[in-house]
Write a protein that holds these residues in place. Structure first.
Motif, mmCIF file in Angstrom:
data_model
loop_
_atom_site.group_PDB
_atom_site.id
_atom_site.type_symbol
_atom_site.label_atom_id
_atom_site.label_comp_id
_atom_site.label_asym_id
_atom_site.label_seq_id
_atom_site.Cartn_x
_atom_site.Cartn_y
_atom_site.Cartn_z
ATOM 1 N N GLN A 58 0.819 -1.204 0.000
ATOM 2 C CA GLN A 58 0.000 0.000 0.000
ATOM 3 C C GLN A 58 0.859 1.263 0.000
ATOM 4 O O GLN A 58 0.564 2.217 -0.725
ATOM 5 N N HIS A 101 1.032 3.844 -3.096
ATOM 6 C CA HIS A 101 0.630 5.226 -2.833
ATOM 7 C C HIS A 101 1.688 6.193 -3.363
ATOM 8 O O HIS A 101 1.362 7.211 -3.983
ATOM 9 N N SER A 146 1.459 6.310 -7.039
ATOM 10 C CA SER A 146 0.282 7.030 -7.529
ATOM 11 C C SER A 146 0.503 8.537 -7.543
ATOM 12 O O SER A 146 -0.169 9.260 -8.267
ATOM 13 N N ILE A 159 1.082 9.902 4.119
ATOM 14 C CA ILE A 159 0.969 8.516 3.657
ATOM 15 C C ILE A 159 0.150 7.698 4.650
ATOM 16 O O ILE A 159 -0.698 6.884 4.273
ATOM 17 N N ALA A 171 -3.479 8.331 4.257
ATOM 18 C CA ALA A 171 -4.024 7.820 2.998
ATOM 19 C C ALA A 171 -4.223 6.301 3.034
ATOM 20 O O ALA A 171 -5.225 5.785 2.540
ATOM 21 N N VAL A 172 -3.242 5.581 3.597
ATOM 22 C CA VAL A 172 -3.331 4.108 3.612
ATOM 23 C C VAL A 172 -3.941 3.584 4.905
ATOM 24 O O VAL A 172 -4.063 2.375 5.092
#
Length: 337
Positions: free
Chosen positions: A21, A25, A28, A44, A47-48
């Motif tokens: 992940q 990320h 991305s 981060i 987000a994850v």
């Protein structure tokens, strides 16, 4: 999102939910050149949906070379504000080549990011700044490897700081320099942080905490007490009580580790801990959270290999912090044996 970059990242097939992940990320957010401009650990983690510590461990594993048990898929790039304060890291996807979607073992030949000037092209392996003196205002060239803090690193004397940091530190109250140095070192070791130049990072830290230190000083206190002029050693942790439960195999493991490790590393992290074998694994009891985090981040592979030589068939290594609840703990442990 650059689709070609993300597709390349997906094909790496990173094992482990957190690792995958975090890696995807970063991919991305990367541009077509394979460079992710800015993503902090906090960004981060949000987000994850995992802890910042989990993200930090994942980044360390993704950055570490395969020869050291890592994956070698990213390279962190330090970025700084004009005043020397560190900005969110940038990330290079190691092995990705723009236009090909494939890669060998090299980083991209160049990437665009804001490092004090818009649109500046930076080559991660460039040594063009190698002749300059490293400092937070003039960070080391991006090609220099970021390494964990050495076990023998010590807070440099105030006289060794850059002029601007020296001016600040010389105003601090008595013992503030030593206290801040210990906190800085504990955080670096406990979180497994990596830097290209630890002395330069310390100078930047002095600037970061200067106002806080001055505000915390007692009214009427001395603001110009000379700070220590010699390196400040960090006290070694006390051995855990669980060492009383070690057996012959534990002693053999200790002898092998002490023989192969640098003395400072052995004394600070390995000697105070206890090593308890329980088929088919090894349980490491640590004196505090800082030692536990450091050993889990930096020594899991080493302990698994060394333990397997002592007791073949070792499958896992776990780490715990010894909990001491009172004076009766030692006698309770003895009765349990």
């Amino acid at each position: 999102m650059a689709r070609e970059v993300y597709a390349w990242a997906v094909k790496r097939k990173v094992k482990g939910i957190a690792l995958n992940q975090v890696f995807l990320h970063i991919a991305s957010w990367a541009g077509p050149d394979g460079f992710c401009k800015f993503r902090s650990v906090r960004d981060i983690a949000e987000a994850v949906r995992c802890s910042e510590r989990t993200v930090q461990r994942a980044l360390d594993r993704l950055e570490a070379p395969v020869s050291e048990g890592g994956l070698g898929l990213i390279r962190r790039v330090s970025r700084y504000h004009a005043n020397g304060a560190q900005r969110a890291n940038g990330f290079v996807l190691v092995g990705y080549q723009p236009g090909l979607g494939l890669g060998d073992s090299l980083s991209p030949t160049g990437c665009q990011f804001d490092a004090g000037g818009r649109g500046q092209t930076v080559t991660p392996d460039s040594n063009k700044d190698s002749g300059k003196k490293d400092s937070p205002l003039n960070p080391p060239s991006q090609g220099r490897p970021r390494r964990a803090m050495p076990c023998d690193w010590q807070v440099p004397p105030v006289e060794g700081l850059p002029a601007w940091a020296h001016t600040m530190a010389s105003q601090w109250p008595d013992d503030a320099y030593a206290a801040q140095g210990e906190a800085f070192q504990q955080k670096a070791l406990g979180h497994g942080l990596r830097q290209a130049d630890w002395n330069a990072s310390w100078a930047a830290h002095v600037q970061k905490v200067h106002e806080q230190v001055m505000r915390s000083a007692k009214p009427g206190g001395l603001y110009a007490v000379p700070a220590p002029t010699v390196a400040v050693p960090l006290p070694l942790p006390s051995p855990v009580l669980a060492q009383e439960r070690e057996d012959t195999h534990s002693n053999q493991l200790r002898e092998a580790l002490q023989r192969d490790l640098p003395s400072r590393m052995w004394e600070r992290f390995f000697a105070p801990s206890a090593y308890l074998f329980a088929d088919p694994g090894l349980k490491v009891i640590c004196p505090n959270q800082s030692v536990r985090d450091w050993l889990e981040t930096n020594a899991t592979v080493r302990l698994r290999k060394a333990g397997d030589l002592v007791r073949p068939g070792l499958l896992w290594v776990t780490f715990e912090v010894e909990v001491r609840t009172g004076p009766s703990v030692q006698s309770d442990l003895r009765r349990a044996d």
